[in-house]
Motif scaffolding. Sequence first.
Motif, PDB file in Angstrom:
ATOM      1  N   ALA A  94       0.824  -1.212   0.000  1.00 10.98           N
ATOM      2  CA  ALA A  94       0.000   0.000   0.000  1.00 10.98           C
ATOM      3  C   ALA A  94       0.861   1.266   0.000  1.00 10.98           C
ATOM      4  O   ALA A  94       0.326   2.370  -0.111  1.00 10.98           O
ATOM      5  N   GLN A  95       2.158   1.093   0.157  1.00 11.68           N
ATOM      6  CA  GLN A  95       3.108   2.210   0.195  1.00 11.68           C
ATOM      7  C   GLN A  95       2.761   3.217   1.290  1.00 11.68           C
ATOM      8  O   GLN A  95       2.682   4.419   1.055  1.00 11.68           O
ATOM      9  N   VAL A  96       2.540   2.662   2.494  1.00 13.76           N
ATOM     10  CA  VAL A  96       2.234   3.505   3.651  1.00 13.76           C
ATOM     11  C   VAL A  96       3.212   3.202   4.772  1.00 13.76           C
ATOM     12  O   VAL A  96       3.828   2.131   4.811  1.00 13.76           O
ATOM     13  N   ARG A  97       3.329   4.141   5.662  1.00 13.05           N
ATOM     14  CA  ARG A  97       4.152   3.957   6.853  1.00 13.05           C
ATOM     15  C   ARG A  97       3.474   2.983   7.798  1.00 13.05           C
ATOM     16  O   ARG A  97       2.249   2.962   7.924  1.00 13.05           O
ATOM     17  N   MET A  98       4.303   2.194   8.471  1.00 11.95           N
ATOM     18  CA  MET A  98       3.788   1.254   9.463  1.00 11.95           C
ATOM     19  C   MET A  98       4.443   1.543  10.802  1.00 11.95           C
ATOM     20  O   MET A  98       5.646   1.780  10.879  1.00 11.95           O
ATOM     21  N   VAL A  99       3.631   1.532  11.859  1.00 13.06           N
ATOM     22  CA  VAL A  99       4.134   1.670  13.218  1.00 13.06           C
ATOM     23  C   VAL A  99       3.779   0.369  13.944  1.00 13.06           C
ATOM     24  O   VAL A  99       2.614  -0.017  13.996  1.00 13.06           O
ATOM     25  N   GLU A 100       4.807  -0.300  14.465  1.00 13.96           N
ATOM     26  CA  GLU A 100       4.612  -1.554  15.188  1.00 13.96           C
ATOM     27  C   GLU A 100       4.738  -1.285  16.682  1.00 13.96           C
ATOM     28  O   GLU A 100       5.725  -0.707  17.131  1.00 13.96           O
ATOM     29  N   ILE A 101       3.738  -1.735  17.444  1.00 18.76           N
ATOM     30  CA  ILE A 101       3.694  -1.476  18.875  1.00 18.76           C
ATOM     31  C   ILE A 101       3.454  -2.790  19.614  1.00 18.76           C
ATOM     32  O   ILE A 101       2.473  -3.486  19.347  1.00 18.76           O
ATOM     33  N   GLU A 102       4.357  -3.103  20.522  1.00 15.43           N
ATOM     34  CA  GLU A 102       4.179  -4.285  21.359  1.00 15.43           C
ATOM     35  C   GLU A 102       3.758  -3.820  22.749  1.00 15.43           C
ATOM     36  O   GLU A 102       4.433  -3.005  23.377  1.00 15.43           O
ATOM     37  N   ILE A 103       2.633  -4.341  23.201  1.00 20.50           N
ATOM     38  CA  ILE A 103       2.131  -4.013  24.530  1.00 20.50           C
ATOM     39  C   ILE A 103       2.518  -5.163  25.462  1.00 20.50           C
ATOM     40  O   ILE A 103       2.229  -6.328  25.169  1.00 20.50           O
ATOM     41  N   VAL A 104       3.186  -4.820  26.551  1.00 16.40           N
ATOM     42  CA  VAL A 104       3.589  -5.812  27.543  1.00 16.40           C
ATOM     43  C   VAL A 104       3.071  -5.376  28.908  1.00 16.40           C
ATOM     44  O   VAL A 104       2.739  -4.211  29.123  1.00 16.40           O
ATOM     45  N   CYS A 105       3.010  -6.327  29.823  1.00 15.19           N
ATOM     46  CA  CYS A 105       2.699  -6.029  31.222  1.00 15.19           C
ATOM     47  C   CYS A 105       3.786  -6.736  32.028  1.00 15.19           C
ATOM     48  O   CYS A 105       3.746  -7.962  32.179  1.00 15.19           O
ATOM     49  N   SER A 106       4.754  -5.965  32.508  1.00 13.97           N
ATOM     50  CA  SER A 106       5.921  -6.537  33.172  1.00 13.97           C
ATOM     51  C   SER A 106       5.648  -7.057  34.590  1.00 13.97           C
ATOM     52  O   SER A 106       6.481  -7.738  35.166  1.00 13.97           O
ATOM     53  N   ASP A 107       4.482  -6.760  35.116  1.00 14.37           N
ATOM     54  CA  ASP A 107       4.111  -7.221  36.453  1.00 14.37           C
ATOM     55  C   ASP A 107       3.262  -8.489  36.311  1.00 14.37           C
ATOM     56  O   ASP A 107       2.082  -8.408  35.945  1.00 14.37           O
ATOM     57  N   PRO A 108       3.840  -9.667  36.575  1.00  8.18           N
ATOM     58  CA  PRO A 108       3.088 -10.909  36.354  1.00  8.18           C
ATOM     59  C   PRO A 108       1.828 -11.033  37.218  1.00  8.18           C
ATOM     60  O   PRO A 108       0.853 -11.650  36.799  1.00  8.18           O
ATOM     61  N   ILE A 109       1.839 -10.447  38.388  1.00  8.47           N
ATOM     62  CA  ILE A 109       0.649 -10.516  39.249  1.00  8.47           C
ATOM     63  C   ILE A 109      -0.483  -9.697  38.630  1.00  8.47           C
ATOM     64  O   ILE A 109      -1.628 -10.155  38.557  1.00  8.47           O
ATOM     65  N   GLU A 110      -0.168  -8.494  38.165  1.00  5.68           N
ATOM     66  CA  GLU A 110      -1.166  -7.651  37.512  1.00  5.68           C
ATOM     67  C   GLU A 110      -1.629  -8.272  36.202  1.00  5.68           C
ATOM     68  O   GLU A 110      -2.818  -8.272  35.891  1.00  5.68           O
ATOM     69  N   HIS A 111      -0.690  -8.809  35.437  1.00  3.08           N
ATOM     70  CA  HIS A 111      -1.040  -9.437  34.163  1.00  3.08           C
ATOM     71  C   HIS A 111      -2.017 -10.592  34.403  1.00  3.08           C
ATOM     72  O   HIS A 111      -3.049 -10.701  33.732  1.00  3.08           O
ATOM     73  N   ARG A 112      -1.701 -11.428  35.372  1.00  3.54           N
ATOM     74  CA  ARG A 112      -2.587 -12.554  35.685  1.00  3.54           C
ATOM     75  C   ARG A 112      -3.964 -12.058  36.116  1.00  3.54           C
ATOM     76  O   ARG A 112      -4.988 -12.599  35.693  1.00  3.54           O
ATOM     77  N   ARG A 113      -4.002 -11.018  36.959  1.00  3.85           N
ATOM     78  CA  ARG A 113      -5.292 -10.466  37.409  1.00  3.85           C
ATOM     79  C   ARG A 113      -6.118 -10.022  36.209  1.00  3.85           C
ATOM     80  O   ARG A 113      -7.317 -10.305  36.124  1.00  3.85           O
ATOM     81  N   ARG A 114      -5.484  -9.347  35.261  1.00  8.25           N
ATOM     82  CA  ARG A 114      -6.199  -8.874  34.068  1.00  8.25           C
ATOM     83  C   ARG A 114      -6.745 -10.035  33.250  1.00  8.25           C
ATOM     84  O   ARG A 114      -7.890 -10.001  32.793  1.00  8.25           O
ATOM     85  N   VAL A 115      -5.919 -11.055  33.059  1.00 10.66           N
ATOM     86  CA  VAL A 115      -6.362 -12.220  32.284  1.00 10.66           C
ATOM     87  C   VAL A 115      -7.544 -12.896  32.973  1.00 10.66           C
ATOM     88  O   VAL A 115      -8.531 -13.263  32.326  1.00 10.66           O
ATOM     89  N   GLU A 116      -7.455 -13.050  34.272  1.00  5.09           N
ATOM     90  CA  GLU A 116      -8.488 -13.784  35.011  1.00  5.09           C
ATOM     91  C   GLU A 116      -9.761 -12.987  35.238  1.00  5.09           C
ATOM     92  O   GLU A 116     -10.794 -13.571  35.571  1.00  5.09           O
ATOM     93  N   THR A 117      -9.730 -11.671  35.050  1.00  6.99           N
ATOM     94  CA  THR A 117     -10.936 -10.864  35.270  1.00  6.99           C
ATOM     95  C   THR A 117     -11.498 -10.281  33.971  1.00  6.99           C
ATOM     96  O   THR A 117     -12.466  -9.513  34.027  1.00  6.99           O
ATOM     97  N   ARG A 118     -10.912 -10.656  32.845  1.00  4.69           N
ATOM     98  CA  ARG A 118     -11.419 -10.151  31.563  1.00  4.69           C
ATOM     99  C   ARG A 118     -12.850 -10.602  31.339  1.00  4.69           C
ATOM    100  O   ARG A 118     -13.244 -11.686  31.749  1.00  4.69           O
ATOM    101  N   ARG A 119     -13.588  -9.779  30.641  1.00  4.78           N
ATOM    102  CA  ARG A 119     -14.970 -10.105  30.273  1.00  4.78           C
ATOM    103  C   ARG A 119     -15.029 -10.325  28.769  1.00  4.78           C
ATOM    104  O   ARG A 119     -14.421  -9.574  27.999  1.00  4.78           O
ATOM    105  N   GLU A 120     -15.764 -11.327  28.384  1.00  5.36           N
ATOM    106  CA  GLU A 120     -15.959 -11.616  26.965  1.00  5.36           C
ATOM    107  C   GLU A 120     -16.693 -10.444  26.325  1.00  5.36           C
ATOM    108  O   GLU A 120     -17.714  -9.992  26.839  1.00  5.36           O
ATOM    109  N   ASP A 121     -16.183  -9.945  25.216  1.00  3.71           N
ATOM    110  CA  ASP A 121     -16.870  -8.878  24.491  1.00  3.71           C
ATOM    111  C   ASP A 121     -17.108  -9.258  23.032  1.00  3.71           C
ATOM    112  O   ASP A 121     -17.545  -8.436  22.243  1.00  3.71           O
TER     113      ASP A 121
END
Length: 168
Positions: A94-121
């Motif tokens: 497409a001859q366009v600029r691309m921006v690549e973004i990796e989202i991480v959560c470095s706190d495993p306790i917080e990451h786990r909490r988010r995974v376990e409390t996610r709601r299906e959307d």
Amino acid sequence: MTMLIVFGGLPGTGKTTIARQIAARRSALYLRIDAIEQAIRQSGVLAADVGPAGYVVANALASSNLMNGLTVVADCVNPVRESREGWRATAARAQVRMVEIEIVCSDPIEHRRRVETRREDIDALILPTWQDVLERHYVPWEEPHVVIDTAVLTPDEAIAVIELHINA
């Protein structure tokens, strides 16, 4: 300026929250791989494991919309080199600029909490468990990209940093 903005990272890191807001701010087309893959599953055409089909469909949709002058925001795990190369090839065609973004959560306790409390959307989507996330095949990125750690940044702060990279 038309561009392709690709978000990647493990489930529960905050990708969707941030990607949706970036898409809304830019009036961009928002492509969520989870939604595409679930639609493929529900169609009954493929088995439960859709493999790369969701990414192939998303790249085709992104390409069409980029060619029409729309910015595209892709929200996906983007776990392997091949998926990342697919996005780069789409931007190049497409001859366009691309921006690549990796989202991480470095706190495993917080990451786990988010995974376990996610709601299906997405109707009928089975969300991954914490064990699924831990066992997920995820190849570290070797390519230049922006890394956002949602354990230390709020969504608003993360968006501000991302906007700086997009506008650079």
